[in-house]
Design a protein around this motif. Structure first.
Motif, PDB file in Angstrom:
ATOM      1  N   TYR A  84      31.441  43.724  32.181  1.00  0.00           N
ATOM      2  CA  TYR A  84      30.249  43.632  31.327  1.00  0.00           C
ATOM      3  C   TYR A  84      30.558  44.103  29.910  1.00  0.00           C
ATOM      4  CZ  TYR A  84      25.830  45.381  29.361  1.00  0.00           C
ATOM      5  OH  TYR A  84      24.776  45.660  28.529  1.00  0.00           O
ATOM      6  N   THR A  85      31.281  45.207  29.799  1.00  0.00           N
ATOM      7  CA  THR A  85      31.567  45.785  28.482  1.00  0.00           C
ATOM      8  C   THR A  85      32.479  44.889  27.666  1.00  0.00           C
ATOM      9  OG1 THR A  85      31.345  47.994  29.462  1.00  0.00           O
ATOM     10  CG2 THR A  85      32.382  47.855  27.294  1.00  0.00           C
ATOM     11  N   GLN A  86      33.483  44.315  28.307  1.00  0.00           N
ATOM     12  CA  GLN A  86      34.380  43.420  27.576  1.00  0.00           C
ATOM     13  C   GLN A  86      33.654  42.148  27.165  1.00  0.00           C
ATOM     14  OE1 GLN A  86      38.455  44.957  29.755  1.00  0.00           O
ATOM     15  NE2 GLN A  86      38.374  42.902  28.959  1.00  0.00           N
TER      16      GLN A  86
ATOM     17  N   THR B  64      30.919  52.665  27.588  1.00  0.00           N
ATOM     18  CA  THR B  64      30.494  52.758  28.987  1.00  0.00           C
ATOM     19  C   THR B  64      31.540  53.551  29.763  1.00  0.00           C
ATOM     20  OG1 THR B  64      31.576  50.675  29.614  1.00  0.00           O
ATOM     21  CG2 THR B  64      29.290  50.555  28.853  1.00  0.00           C
ATOM     22  N   ILE B  65      31.074  54.410  30.648  1.00  0.00           N
ATOM     23  CA  ILE B  65      31.989  55.220  31.457  1.00  0.00           C
ATOM     24  C   ILE B  65      32.159  54.550  32.815  1.00  0.00           C
ATOM     25  CG2 ILE B  65      32.506  57.481  32.401  1.00  0.00           C
ATOM     26  CD1 ILE B  65      32.434  57.367  29.331  1.00  0.00           C
ATOM     27  N   SER B  66      33.351  54.026  33.038  1.00  0.00           N
ATOM     28  CA  SER B  66      33.683  53.397  34.308  1.00  0.00           C
ATOM     29  C   SER B  66      34.466  54.411  35.160  1.00  0.00           C
ATOM     30  CB  SER B  66      34.485  52.113  34.067  1.00  0.00           C
ATOM     31  OG  SER B  66      34.799  51.482  35.283  1.00  0.00           O
ATOM     32  N   SER B  67      35.526  53.979  35.801  1.00  0.00           N
ATOM     33  CA  SER B  67      36.318  54.863  36.653  1.00  0.00           C
ATOM     34  C   SER B  67      37.589  54.140  37.068  1.00  0.00           C
ATOM     35  CB  SER B  67      35.524  55.234  37.919  1.00  0.00           C
ATOM     36  OG  SER B  67      36.354  55.865  38.885  1.00  0.00           O
ATOM     37  N   VAL B  68      38.620  54.910  37.383  1.00  0.00           N
ATOM     38  CA  VAL B  68      39.817  54.278  37.944  1.00  0.00           C
ATOM     39  C   VAL B  68      39.501  53.621  39.288  1.00  0.00           C
ATOM     40  CG1 VAL B  68      41.464  55.780  36.762  1.00  0.00           C
ATOM     41  CG2 VAL B  68      40.563  56.465  39.000  1.00  0.00           C
ATOM     42  N   SER B  69      38.417  54.016  39.919  1.00  0.00           N
ATOM     43  CA  SER B  69      37.997  53.371  41.168  1.00  0.00           C
ATOM     44  C   SER B  69      37.552  51.938  40.938  1.00  0.00           C
ATOM     45  CB  SER B  69      36.862  54.160  41.831  1.00  0.00           C
ATOM     46  OG  SER B  69      37.299  55.433  42.239  1.00  0.00           O
TER      47      SER B  69
ATOM     48  N   ALA C 233      32.333  47.447  21.571  1.00  0.00           N
ATOM     49  CA  ALA C 233      32.037  47.874  22.936  1.00  0.00           C
ATOM     50  C   ALA C 233      33.340  48.154  23.675  1.00  0.00           C
ATOM     51  CB  ALA C 233      31.235  46.805  23.673  1.00  0.00           C
ATOM     52  N   ASN C 234      33.466  49.357  24.224  1.00  0.00           N
ATOM     53  CA  ASN C 234      34.655  49.756  24.967  1.00  0.00           C
ATOM     54  C   ASN C 234      34.249  50.569  26.189  1.00  0.00           C
ATOM     55  OD1 ASN C 234      37.042  49.036  23.075  1.00  0.00           O
ATOM     56  ND2 ASN C 234      35.653  50.130  21.722  1.00  0.00           N
ATOM     57  N   SER C 235      35.095  50.549  27.190  1.00  0.00           N
ATOM     58  CA  SER C 235      34.860  51.365  28.376  1.00  0.00           C
ATOM     59  C   SER C 235      35.962  52.409  28.523  1.00  0.00           C
ATOM     60  CB  SER C 235      34.774  50.495  29.637  1.00  0.00           C
ATOM     61  OG  SER C 235      35.918  49.676  29.777  1.00  0.00           O
TER      62      SER C 235
ATOM     63  N   THR D  14      37.926  47.129  20.116  1.00  0.00           N
ATOM     64  CA  THR D  14      36.766  46.676  20.876  1.00  0.00           C
ATOM     65  C   THR D  14      37.255  45.813  22.031  1.00  0.00           C
ATOM     66  OG1 THR D  14      34.553  45.695  20.693  1.00  0.00           O
ATOM     67  CG2 THR D  14      36.329  44.612  19.438  1.00  0.00           C
ATOM     68  N   GLY D  15      36.545  45.896  23.153  1.00  0.00           N
ATOM     69  CA  GLY D  15      36.964  45.170  24.346  1.00  0.00           C
ATOM     70  C   GLY D  15      38.054  45.871  25.132  1.00  0.00           C
ATOM     71  N   THR D  16      38.263  47.145  24.870  1.00  0.00           N
ATOM     72  CA  THR D  16      39.316  47.910  25.535  1.00  0.00           C
ATOM     73  C   THR D  16      38.750  48.745  26.683  1.00  0.00           C
ATOM     74  OG1 THR D  16      40.822  48.065  23.653  1.00  0.00           O
ATOM     75  CG2 THR D  16      40.881  49.878  25.206  1.00  0.00           C
ATOM     76  N   ASN D  17      39.529  48.873  27.750  1.00  0.00           N
ATOM     77  CA  ASN D  17      39.223  49.826  28.818  1.00  0.00           C
ATOM     78  C   ASN D  17      40.290  50.915  28.768  1.00  0.00           C
ATOM     79  OD1 ASN D  17      38.163  51.019  31.235  1.00  0.00           O
ATOM     80  ND2 ASN D  17      39.822  50.026  32.372  1.00  0.00           N
ATOM     81  N   LEU D  18      39.903  52.093  28.325  1.00  0.00           N
ATOM     82  CA  LEU D  18      40.838  53.202  28.180  1.00  0.00           C
ATOM     83  C   LEU D  18      40.913  53.998  29.480  1.00  0.00           C
ATOM     84  CD1 LEU D  18      42.698  54.999  26.453  1.00  0.00           C
ATOM     85  CD2 LEU D  18      40.632  56.241  25.725  1.00  0.00           C
TER      86      LEU D  18
END
Length: 253
Positions: free
Chosen positions: A162-164, A136-141, A177-179, A237-241
């Motif tokens: 949600y992704t985590q 999933t593509i999130s944002s620093v925002s 699942a990662n964002s 998995t479960g990471t937000n990069l």
């Protein structure tokens, strides 16, 4: 590094420009077959033609991801065209930064539910894959307050949560699942190109916040997203990069 994407099948929303297009191109370069959608029929057809001319397996449709039935239909058609689905990348955003109720509705239906519905529609195929991955593509925002505070920032934060949650819930099924949280990303025709010409003071101030002195390119974001999507990242998995050139100052533990 061999990302082991040869022969894998990926579905990307918002795949005709910017970060989405760079992700599609990077997946194809690694040997994956790709299906993608965007709202512009002409844009989709041109992108598909360009990829097929390179010898890639590509399928595209014009879809508004806030339309539940249309999105589900696209995923089903994509699975048929590719012969299954191993990877989904939820990339579309309404870019809703206003404080009015319509902006909140747009952000919810496009950013949040566009992501949830993509995953739900693809799940039967992901469960059959031996290398299933959700990006999933999130944002620093989504992790700090900036000028996009409001629906954009709120739903980007919700997407990370949600992704985590998916990562934990689906680990037993071998579905990762990662964002990815991009910082400011510049490309021709993109939002920062528009701000550069329409609101040069905001552009100058935003550029000055980044210690690298520049914004990211779509390719730099795609590199991280495609790695996380690939079997080479099999235990991540479960990471937000966060890919932001040290723009944000919050410490991630």
């Amino acid at each position: 590094m061999d990302l082991k994407l040869q022969g894998k099948k990926a579905v990307v929303t918002g795949g005709t420009k910017g970060i989405g297009l760079a992700i599609v191109q990077a997946l194809v370069a690694e040997g994956a077959a790709v299906a993608f959608c965007a709202r512009s029929k002409d844009g989709v057809e041109a992108a598909v033609a360009g990829l097929k001319a390179q010898g890639a397996t590509a399928y595209g449709e014009a879809v508004d991801v806030s339309d539940k039935a249309a999105l589900a239909g696209f995923v089903e058609n994509a699975a048929k065209a590719l012969g299954g689905i191993d990877i989904v990348v939820a990339n579309v955003s309404a870019l809703a930064v206003g404080g009015d109720e319509e902006s909140w509705k747009a952000g919810f239906q496009t950013d949040m539910m566009g992501t949830v519905r993509l995953v739900d529609a693809a799940m039967p195929y992901l469960e059959k894959s031996g290398a299933a991955s959700i990006i999933t593509i999130s944002s620093v925002s989504g992790r700090e307050i900036d000028f996009a505070a409001g629906p954009y920032g709120a739903f980007k934060a919700a997407i990370i949560h949600y992704t985590q949650g998916l990562a934990y819930q689906l680990a037993g099924k071998n579905i990762r699942a990662n964002s990815v949280s991009p910082g400011n990303t510049y490309f021709e025709g993109g939002v920062w190109n528009q701000i550069e010409t329409g609101n040069p003071d905001l552009y100058k101030d935003s550029l000055a916040l980044n210690p690298t002195g520049r914004m990211a390119t779509p390719q730099e974001i795609a590199n991280g997203a495609v790695f996380l999507a690939s079997p080479a990242a099999s235990f991540i998995t479960g990471t937000n990069l966060v890919i932001d050139g040290a723009l944000t100052r919050g410490v991630q533990f």
